[in-house]
Design a protein around this motif. Structure first.
Motif, PDB file in Angstrom:
ATOM      1  N   THR A  51       0.707  -1.222   0.061  1.00 23.01           N
ATOM      2  CA  THR A  51       0.034   0.164   0.024  1.00 23.01           C
ATOM      3  C   THR A  51       0.813   1.447  -0.019  1.00 23.01           C
ATOM      4  O   THR A  51       0.259   2.120   0.252  1.00 23.01           O
ATOM      5  CB  THR A  51      -0.928  -0.076   1.253  1.00 23.01           C
ATOM      6  OG1 THR A  51      -0.160  -0.061   2.389  1.00 23.01           O
ATOM      7  CG2 THR A  51      -1.950  -1.209   1.126  1.00 23.01           C
ATOM      8  N   ASN A  53       1.641   3.153  -2.227  1.00 23.57           N
ATOM      9  CA  ASN A  53       1.370   4.143  -3.195  1.00 23.57           C
ATOM     10  C   ASN A  53       0.564   5.105  -2.361  1.00 23.57           C
ATOM     11  O   ASN A  53       0.184   6.255  -2.836  1.00 23.57           O
ATOM     12  CB  ASN A  53       0.554   3.574  -4.351  1.00 23.57           C
ATOM     13  CG  ASN A  53      -0.704   2.705  -3.910  1.00 23.57           C
ATOM     14  OD1 ASN A  53      -0.313   1.832  -3.052  1.00 23.57           O
ATOM     15  ND2 ASN A  53      -1.757   2.888  -4.494  1.00 23.57           N
ATOM     16  N   ARG A  54       0.069   4.718  -1.081  1.00 22.16           N
ATOM     17  CA  ARG A  54      -0.874   5.687  -0.497  1.00 22.16           C
ATOM     18  C   ARG A  54       0.007   6.187   0.602  1.00 22.16           C
ATOM     19  O   ARG A  54       0.976   5.740   1.083  1.00 22.16           O
ATOM     20  CB  ARG A  54      -2.178   5.043   0.201  1.00 22.16           C
ATOM     21  CG  ARG A  54      -2.865   4.171  -0.801  1.00 22.16           C
ATOM     22  CD  ARG A  54      -3.765   5.095  -1.403  1.00 22.16           C
ATOM     23  NE  ARG A  54      -4.487   4.450  -2.543  1.00 22.16           N
ATOM     24  CZ  ARG A  54      -5.237   4.845  -3.489  1.00 22.16           C
ATOM     25  NH1 ARG A  54      -5.176   6.302  -3.695  1.00 22.16           N
ATOM     26  NH2 ARG A  54      -5.977   4.126  -4.310  1.00 22.16           N
TER      27      ARG A  54
END
Ligand SMILES: *Cc1c(COP(=O)(O)O)cnc(C)c1O
Length: 351
Positions: A51, A53-54
């Motif tokens: 995750t 990319n967040r």
């Protein structure tokens, strides 16, 4: 173009890795855990990697809940940061500015002069006495401009401690408008009964903050998580100084997993404590002077022989932390690493 405070700042200089001519390398310079991360921690890291990319949770809610549960602290009594070094910088950002004083012992943790320097505040250094924080002299050095005092217990790099009575007497002398930061990076390695757990001193003290880290006993030096515990009013001010998103999501997940594995990690700490005492016993039997340490390292007060020892060990691939003219800090590693140190040091004369 540059702020004048930078003129007096050299920047942090970590020890560089060393390697013997035949390729051996033992890292006993940075007080890290010698054990690789637990499988559950590696799994949490791998899952969190999916995750990235967040942005991470800026409030670090799960991490703060984990710390709260593991240490028995209310959630509003905890502020986290990107390593306890960053939390130290946050504390300074909350109270230090040009014209005020920041007080700490010398020799103690190298981050204190560095980070105090950035703020433009005046650093006031009080020498250790017999290798121990001289809390009476530190209390005598308080002025109406002192805004923050660091007490490192056990002290890095000497491994020495101050006891409950001396610490409480000191805290009683510090005015309420001056923050006391009790840096307990090595708390888990303490076996001496007179050394208080700082978290038990927080009640009723509006200006005391305890600093802890997941870099040492919790084995996460590479991921950078530390925290301050203290009065909610102080913690609220400190949280304002948090660099947005600076505790990344992988670090948050790993820290939560490590806190869940506290018992297993504390069993590893017990092994390090036994190794610490074994290495000290061997060295003292060889005639070396080695103060009793309550941390995961030993202090070798070798004076002018400090840099020569570090060079001698480096040739055998053993990295330690020398403080020129003063002493050498030896981190406790695995039994095999400690044996490599003892073998390499055997033909070195400490005087
Ligand atoms: C290692 C250490 C820390 C921890 O630093 P992190 O930034 O959390 O890795 C804090 N204080 C002292 C005295 C230390 O030796």
């Amino acid at each position: 173009m540059f702020r004048s405070v930078l003129d007096a700042i050299a920047g942090y200089r970590p020890s560089s890795p060393v390697r013997s001519p035949d390729g051996r390398s033992y890292q006993l310079a940075a007080n890290e855990s010698a054990d690789e991360p637990l499988p559950a921690v590696v799994r949490a890291i791998a899952e969190a990697a999916l995750t990235v990319n967040r942005y991470p949770d800026n409030s670090c809610a799960e991490l703060i809940a984990g710390i709260s549960g593991a240490f028995g602290l209310p959630e509003d009594a905890v502020a986290v940061g990107c390593g306890s070094v960053a939390v130290t910088q946050m504390l300074l950002a909350a109270v230090a500015e040009p014209g005020v004083e920041v007080l700490y012992a010398r020799r103690s943790f190298e981050a204190y002069p560095l980070l105090t320097g950035f703020t433009g505040a005046t650093a006031v250094e009080v020498p250790l006495r017999d290798g121990v924080h001289d809390l009476e002299a530190m209390a005598d050095a308080l002025t109406d401009r002192t805004r923050l005092v660091f007490v490192c217990n056990p002290n890095n790099p000497t491994g020495t401690v101050v006891g409950r009575a001396a610490l409480e007497a000191f805290l009683d002398r510090v005015p309420a408008d001056c923050l006391v930061v009790l840096d307990e990076a090595y708390r888990e390695y303490v076996r001496n009964a007179v050394t208080p757990d700082g978290l038990t001193l927080l009640a009723g003290r509006p200006n005391l903050v305890v600093l802890r880290t997941l870099s040492k006993a919790y084995g996460l030096a590479g991921l950078r998580v530390g925290f301050a515990a203290g009065p909610p009013e102080v913690i609220a001010a400190v949280r304002k100084t948090y660099l947005p998103f600076s505790v990344n999501g992988v670090a948050q997940a790993a820290a939560v997993a490590a806190l869940r594995a506290k018992d297993e990690l504390m069993a590893r700490v017990e092994g390090t404590v036994k190794e610490r005492d074994r290495v000290r016993t061997v060295l003292t039997a060889r005639g070396w002077t080695v103060p009793v340490s309550e941390a995961n390292f030993l202090w070798l007060p070798l004076g002018d022989r400090s840099v020569p020892l570090a060079e001698h060990l480096a040739a055998a691939g053993v990295a330690v932390r020398p403080y020129a003219g003063d002493g050498v800090r030896l981190s406790i590693g695995s039994a095999a690493e400690n044996d490599a140190f003892l073998a390499a040091a055997a033909d070195f004369s400490p005087i």
